[in-house]
Scaffold this active site. Sequence first.
Site, PDB file in Angstrom:
ATOM      1  N   GLY A   1       0.773  -1.237   0.000  1.00 44.16           N
ATOM      2  CA  GLY A   1       0.000   0.000   0.000  1.00 44.16           C
ATOM      3  C   GLY A   1       0.799   1.279   0.000  1.00 44.16           C
ATOM      4  O   GLY A   1       0.240   2.355   0.236  1.00 44.16           O
TER       5      GLY A   1
ATOM      6  N   ASN B   1       9.310   0.701  -1.637  1.00 43.26           N
ATOM      7  CA  ASN B   1       9.566   2.089  -2.033  1.00 43.26           C
ATOM      8  C   ASN B   1       9.004   3.094  -1.038  1.00 43.26           C
ATOM      9  O   ASN B   1       8.275   2.745  -0.112  1.00 43.26           O
ATOM     10  CB  ASN B   1       8.947   2.350  -3.405  1.00 43.26           C
ATOM     11  CG  ASN B   1       7.462   2.026  -3.432  1.00 43.26           C
ATOM     12  OD1 ASN B   1       7.075   0.873  -3.525  1.00 43.26           O
ATOM     13  ND2 ASN B   1       6.619   3.045  -3.335  1.00 43.26           N
TER      14      ASN B   1
ATOM     15  N   ASP C   1      10.438   4.381  -7.207  1.00 41.52           N
ATOM     16  CA  ASP C   1       9.728   3.133  -6.972  1.00 41.52           C
ATOM     17  C   ASP C   1      10.653   1.933  -7.183  1.00 41.52           C
ATOM     18  O   ASP C   1      10.230   0.878  -7.653  1.00 41.52           O
ATOM     19  CB  ASP C   1       8.492   3.016  -7.877  1.00 41.52           C
ATOM     20  CG  ASP C   1       7.597   1.831  -7.500  1.00 41.52           C
ATOM     21  OD1 ASP C   1       7.644   1.404  -6.337  1.00 41.52           O
ATOM     22  OD2 ASP C   1       6.873   1.327  -8.375  1.00 41.52           O
TER      23      ASP C   1
ATOM     24  N   TRP D   1       8.134  -8.857  -9.065  1.00 46.39           N
ATOM     25  CA  TRP D   1       7.912  -9.863  -8.023  1.00 46.39           C
ATOM     26  C   TRP D   1       8.134 -11.286  -8.526  1.00 46.39           C
ATOM     27  O   TRP D   1       8.334 -12.200  -7.730  1.00 46.39           O
ATOM     28  CB  TRP D   1       6.493  -9.749  -7.463  1.00 46.39           C
ATOM     29  CG  TRP D   1       5.448 -10.106  -8.468  1.00 46.39           C
ATOM     30  CD1 TRP D   1       4.799  -9.255  -9.306  1.00 46.39           C
ATOM     31  CD2 TRP D   1       4.967 -11.418  -8.777  1.00 46.39           C
ATOM     32  NE1 TRP D   1       3.947  -9.957 -10.121  1.00 46.39           N
ATOM     33  CE2 TRP D   1       4.035 -11.292  -9.813  1.00 46.39           C
ATOM     34  CE3 TRP D   1       5.243 -12.687  -8.272  1.00 46.39           C
ATOM     35  CZ2 TRP D   1       3.362 -12.377 -10.367  1.00 46.39           C
ATOM     36  CZ3 TRP D   1       4.584 -13.784  -8.830  1.00 46.39           C
ATOM     37  CH2 TRP D   1       3.652 -13.623  -9.859  1.00 46.39           C
TER      38      TRP D   1
ATOM     39  N   CYS E   1      -8.098   6.450 -13.274  1.00 46.46           N
ATOM     40  CA  CYS E   1      -8.539   5.275 -14.031  1.00 46.46           C
ATOM     41  C   CYS E   1      -7.421   4.412 -14.595  1.00 46.46           C
ATOM     42  O   CYS E   1      -7.620   3.214 -14.829  1.00 46.46           O
ATOM     43  CB  CYS E   1      -9.431   5.699 -15.196  1.00 46.46           C
ATOM     44  SG  CYS E   1     -10.716   6.887 -14.770  1.00 46.46           S
TER      45      CYS E   1
ATOM     46  N   MET F   1     -15.208  -2.143  -9.018  1.00 47.78           N
ATOM     47  CA  MET F   1     -15.283  -0.797  -9.573  1.00 47.78           C
ATOM     48  C   MET F   1     -16.087   0.085  -8.619  1.00 47.78           C
ATOM     49  O   MET F   1     -17.312   0.148  -8.666  1.00 47.78           O
ATOM     50  CB  MET F   1     -15.946  -0.826 -10.960  1.00 47.78           C
ATOM     51  CG  MET F   1     -16.181   0.555 -11.555  1.00 47.78           C
ATOM     52  SD  MET F   1     -14.664   1.497 -11.792  1.00 47.78           S
ATOM     53  CE  MET F   1     -15.302   3.169 -11.835  1.00 47.78           C
TER      54      MET F   1
END
Length: 709
Positions: free
Chosen positions: A199, A278, A323, A412, A626, A668
Amino acid sequence: MHNRVLLGALLAGSLLLVACERGGPAQEHASPETAAVAATAPDVEWRRHGEDAAERRFSSLADIDADNVAGLGLDWYFDYPTSRGLEATPLVIDGVIYTTGSWSMVFAHDAKTGELLWFHDPEVPRDWAVHLCCDVVNRGVAYREGRLYFGTLDGRLLALDAADGKKVWEVQTTDRDRPYSITGAPRIVDDKVIIGNGGSELGVRGYVSAYAAGSGELVWRFHTVPGDPAEGFESPAMERAADTWGGGEWWKIGGGGTVWDSMAYDPELNLLYVGVGNGAPWNRQIRSPDGGDNLYLSSIVALNPDDGSYVWHYQTTPGETWDYTATQHMILTDLDIDGERRRVIMQAPKNGFFYVLDRATGELLSAEPYAAVTWASHIDMDTGRPVENPDARYTQGLSGLQLPGPIGGHNWHPMSYSPQTGLVYIPKQDVPWVYASDEAFVYREGYWNTGTDNMPASKPDDPNVFAAVLGTIKGTIVAWDPVAAEPRWQVEHAGPWNGGMLSTAGNLLFQGNAEGRFAAYRADTGRQLWSFDAQTGIVAPPVTYRLDGKQYVAVVAGWGGALALVGGDALTAGPIPNRSRLLVFSLDGEQQLPPVDDKPLVFDPPPLAGDEAQVARGKQLYLTYCVYCHGDAAVSGGATPDLRALTPRRHEQWNAIVLGGLHWQNGMVGFGDELDKRQSDAIQQYVIERAHRAKLESAANAGAAGAGR
């Protein structure tokens, strides 16, 4: 033989029928000698996430080898009841194969026949998807003494009875008022379950926790970045770390540093190694304006697993601002370096350099680029620090086209190390990026907060520029020699975001890829020996096991993850469908997947009503809200709907969906608290403009194809 299993679970409002099909019996012409050997060969399981505590992902099995792998066939398969990304490493224990799927669901199958034994749905709220950076994925379970342990997208840790899937205990590992998530697999150290979280981009403070396997009680917690200095520090390690954060109020956003994936454990040294992520936001100019290394971001941290106390760390990217996580797969082994046997830990983090460290002390032994690197020239072996190139930190404007980008030289997808060849097999990728500081940055709780104003740089309108950028995007298997610190051989793919690796004693290397193939290569040379059309992109790593004298190879297939969501047609393999399956192979497998009929997208948008200014505004809002799920330039990578192909009816429902959350059950959520109707309309006009452009391109391509006949 067909074996159909009915899932007795209500998912997304419908009862789902899931089919599991198994191949025919073993070939009758097998010799008596072969049958006798098969009958006496011991079972070989896959009981840990990385096969062993060292996370090598190497199997001693050699029944399937470089000489006979061309005869590999599909033995059985299972269709999952969802259509989102799959990243799990299966475990195989006592004849049962355990996997996780989308939305943190857990499945248990008979590992020989594929029969579904049980299924557990932790009922993750579908609207929690807004708190995820990289799809509704899960990388697997851990096992100990008859129990399975796994994390959920909404931050819970669960223990299940491995025999029937019933819940034993459950604990909330995160603050539900913050946008934490769990996608990584837990690890087991003695009687403790170790779990991290994700997160960072959305604004959280990272930590790793240990829970008692028997009860779920919290044993210890190690924070990876300091909190508010005014409130004191949880440990001396946090107090030391605070001195490396310069100015700013990073704790209000969280600081980042989540432990969202890789860990490894050395039982002899009694050290637990965790990979740290990060910063939050990415841009150090915002979170730490006076500079500083910002410990323990982008670091390998060695902890005492008994109490979670700090032992040592190595920071791969001091002052991280791109990142460049160090959460990537870590492997433990022993190597002969400069005439001395060294106990090492190896990692290929996002920043493009392959690191070999002494795992007892953290001493740097080597660091050379395994991928294309432009942000730094090299790693100084005296200081262990990168020598950065000018402008890489984008403090005075654009960074230029930089490698790696935030997707990383390696993400990953797990590596594998073969002690037979002495090589580490890396699913490498080159995906460039342009960084620039967001001068108007305002923290928005619960939403993406990168601190960069062009993340991602949307598809250029100039096709020549776009073609030039695409030409730099690559996906490769790199066979890395960790002693010589250089590549031995490479295999090029059509594009990036290819699957994790498995090496075996049969001189084999297995990998699935974004093109939808599952392939076997010679581990010593990289020559491809076999491949299978999986009908979908594969990002998960394979495993292998032997039951009743028969070796199987298993892989979870199902296109998804970060690049599949945001990549669009930056993927040189093109948009890829998701068909979520567990595929299991053997030398006598004869099963076939059902045929597919992939119809092209149909673009039938309503008339464009917005002017140029409204479309431009809609583009900026699209990139803010989006792009992370529906793709750059409104081009889906295949794991989620392509908005350019919305039907007229869906366009009539646009505001009900975007503002009101009409499709919340699919993940959504409604953005009515963030956007007003004028802004929603602008995004719709941008999508409509993209659809009209796609319709013209489709017609032009069809015309060109017709003229060529």
